[in-house]
Design a protein around this motif. Structure first.
Motif, PDB file in Angstrom:
ATOM      1  N   MET A  75      16.307  58.574  69.639  1.00 46.39           N
ATOM      2  CA  MET A  75      15.601  58.133  68.434  1.00 46.39           C
ATOM      3  C   MET A  75      16.519  57.153  67.734  1.00 46.39           C
ATOM      4  SD  MET A  75      14.234  60.485  65.289  1.00 46.39           S
ATOM      5  CE  MET A  75      13.291  59.781  63.922  1.00 46.39           C
ATOM      6  N   GLY A  76      16.129  55.886  67.703  1.00 42.14           N
ATOM      7  CA  GLY A  76      17.026  54.879  67.160  1.00 42.14           C
ATOM      8  C   GLY A  76      18.296  54.840  67.993  1.00 42.14           C
ATOM      9  N   THR A  77      19.451  54.901  67.330  1.00 40.52           N
ATOM     10  CA  THR A  77      20.731  54.872  68.040  1.00 40.52           C
ATOM     11  C   THR A  77      21.157  56.244  68.532  1.00 40.52           C
ATOM     12  OG1 THR A  77      22.003  55.188  66.001  1.00 40.52           O
ATOM     13  CG2 THR A  77      21.508  52.917  66.652  1.00 40.52           C
ATOM     14  N   LEU A  78      20.473  57.299  68.083  1.00 41.21           N
ATOM     15  CA  LEU A  78      20.843  58.656  68.484  1.00 41.21           C
ATOM     16  C   LEU A  78      20.297  58.974  69.874  1.00 41.21           C
ATOM     17  CD1 LEU A  78      20.315  60.874  65.307  1.00 41.21           C
ATOM     18  CD2 LEU A  78      22.482  60.101  66.305  1.00 41.21           C
TER      19      LEU A  78
ATOM     20  N   GLY B 201      26.282  54.954  63.526  1.00 44.06           N
ATOM     21  CA  GLY B 201      25.122  54.315  64.131  1.00 44.06           C
ATOM     22  C   GLY B 201      23.863  54.419  63.305  1.00 44.06           C
ATOM     23  N   ILE B 202      23.768  55.456  62.477  1.00 43.56           N
ATOM     24  CA  ILE B 202      22.596  55.605  61.615  1.00 43.56           C
ATOM     25  C   ILE B 202      22.918  55.192  60.175  1.00 43.56           C
ATOM     26  CG2 ILE B 202      21.512  57.365  63.043  1.00 43.56           C
ATOM     27  CD1 ILE B 202      22.561  59.484  61.107  1.00 43.56           C
ATOM     28  N   GLY B 203      24.035  54.496  60.001  1.00 42.91           N
ATOM     29  CA  GLY B 203      24.377  53.979  58.681  1.00 42.91           C
ATOM     30  C   GLY B 203      24.929  55.008  57.725  1.00 42.91           C
ATOM     31  N   ARG B 204      25.548  56.070  58.282  1.00 42.05           N
ATOM     32  CA  ARG B 204      26.127  57.119  57.448  1.00 42.05           C
ATOM     33  C   ARG B 204      27.574  57.336  57.844  1.00 42.05           C
ATOM     34  NH1 ARG B 204      22.064  55.899  55.502  1.00 42.05           N
ATOM     35  NH2 ARG B 204      20.535  57.179  54.395  1.00 42.05           N
ATOM     36  N   ALA B 205      28.356  56.260  57.845  1.00 41.42           N
ATOM     37  CA  ALA B 205      29.763  56.365  58.210  1.00 41.42           C
ATOM     38  C   ALA B 205      30.504  57.239  57.208  1.00 41.42           C
ATOM     39  CB  ALA B 205      30.399  54.976  58.262  1.00 41.42           C
TER      40      ALA B 205
ATOM     41  N   ALA C 139      30.900  58.517  65.258  1.00 42.84           N
ATOM     42  CA  ALA C 139      30.259  57.337  65.860  1.00 42.84           C
ATOM     43  C   ALA C 139      28.747  57.404  65.684  1.00 42.84           C
ATOM     44  CB  ALA C 139      30.622  57.241  67.342  1.00 42.84           C
ATOM     45  N   GLU C 140      28.171  58.582  65.849  1.00 43.78           N
ATOM     46  CA  GLU C 140      26.731  58.740  65.680  1.00 43.78           C
ATOM     47  C   GLU C 140      26.325  58.527  64.225  1.00 43.78           C
ATOM     48  OE1 GLU C 140      26.031  61.923  69.340  1.00 43.78           O
ATOM     49  OE2 GLU C 140      26.529  62.622  67.317  1.00 43.78           O
TER      50      GLU C 140
END
Length: 253
Positions: free
Chosen positions: A222-225, A246-250, A242-243
């Protein structure tokens, strides 16, 4: 993620959000001297603290505060994608209490008989970003289909398929992984399909529209996941750095 050092909250709110007790219970703990902030016993549970930068201990345990939780679940079949249900077992029934205190919810849903990747979080903004129809976040599935999936199906899916209610899907990417002849001479097709929306029972309805039936369905991304294949069915883990990036939650760590 919320930036560190930019917000303060009531001490009892921080601790209750982390599952350390109700406001009333925390008031008693404070009076007994069980709560320490930056090395000092705090008996006023209403004291404001910065949960990201202050050192907070309760009953000798130093807490690691966080506002959100992000879990990758390998959803098993037979469990529904909901937070509660009076009759059925839900995905939240699979979680440990330490995660339930965050009140997570599934981002989107998988059918009861579908397995695979499901994200659980309490980050409502992220859920909106991933589920918004305008975002067209790709979702990839593996399926077993009764019948021979062929090049004509690939072309139809690439143009968009008309569902039973007249809705025409967005173009999708269909790949035939294998054709398997059964003992009775029938054919089953193993396929991978990427769609860019999330209509009700969409994958099953797309194949029904071309005269075929999905008998097994698994979401792998799903998306980058992407589903961690080392996760056994029914198990889960927190997302990696890293995940999260990838979803914009660094993370800030």
């Amino acid at each position: 993620m919320r930036a560190k050092g930019k917000t303060t909250q009531r001490l009892d709110k921080v601790l209750s959000n982390m599952g350390f007790g109700s406001r009333a219970e925390l008031k008693k703990k404070a009076k007994s001297g069980s709560i320490v902030v930056n090395g000092t016993v705090v008996k006023d549970p209403g004291k404001h603290v910065d949960p990201y930068t202050d050192s907070i201990e309760i009953d000798g345990e130093t807490i690691a505060y966080r506002e959100f939780v992000y879990l990758m679940l390998h959803k098993p079949p037979g469990v529904i994608s909901a937070t509660e249900d009076v009759r059925e077992r839900t995905v939240l029934d699979l979680l440990d209490e330490k995660y339930l205190v965050f009140e997570p919810f599934p981002v989107g849903r998988l059918d009861k008989d579908t397995e695979g990747l499901l994200l659980l979080t309490n980050d409502g903004k992220l859920a909106h970003e991933l589920l918004s129809p305008r975002k067209h976040v790709p979702k990839t599935y593996q399926a077993i289909v009764e019948g021979r999936v062929d090049e004509e199906d690939i072309r139809q899916f690439s143009r968009g398929v008309t569902l039973d209610d007249g809705y025409v899907t967005l173009p999708s990417e269909l790949v035939i992984d294998a054709l398997e002849e059964q003992g009775d001479g029938s054919i089953r097709s193993r396929i991978t399909l990427t769609i860019h929306e999330g209509k009700f029972h969409q994958v099953k309805r797309m194949f029904e529209a071309v005269g075929k039936k999905v008998i097994y369905l698994k979401r792998i991304s799903m998306g980058t996941l992407r589903l961690d294949e080392s996760l056994e069915i029914g198990s889960y883990r927190e997302l990696t750095k890293a995940e999260l990036a990838g979803i914009g939650r660094a993370t800030d760590e």
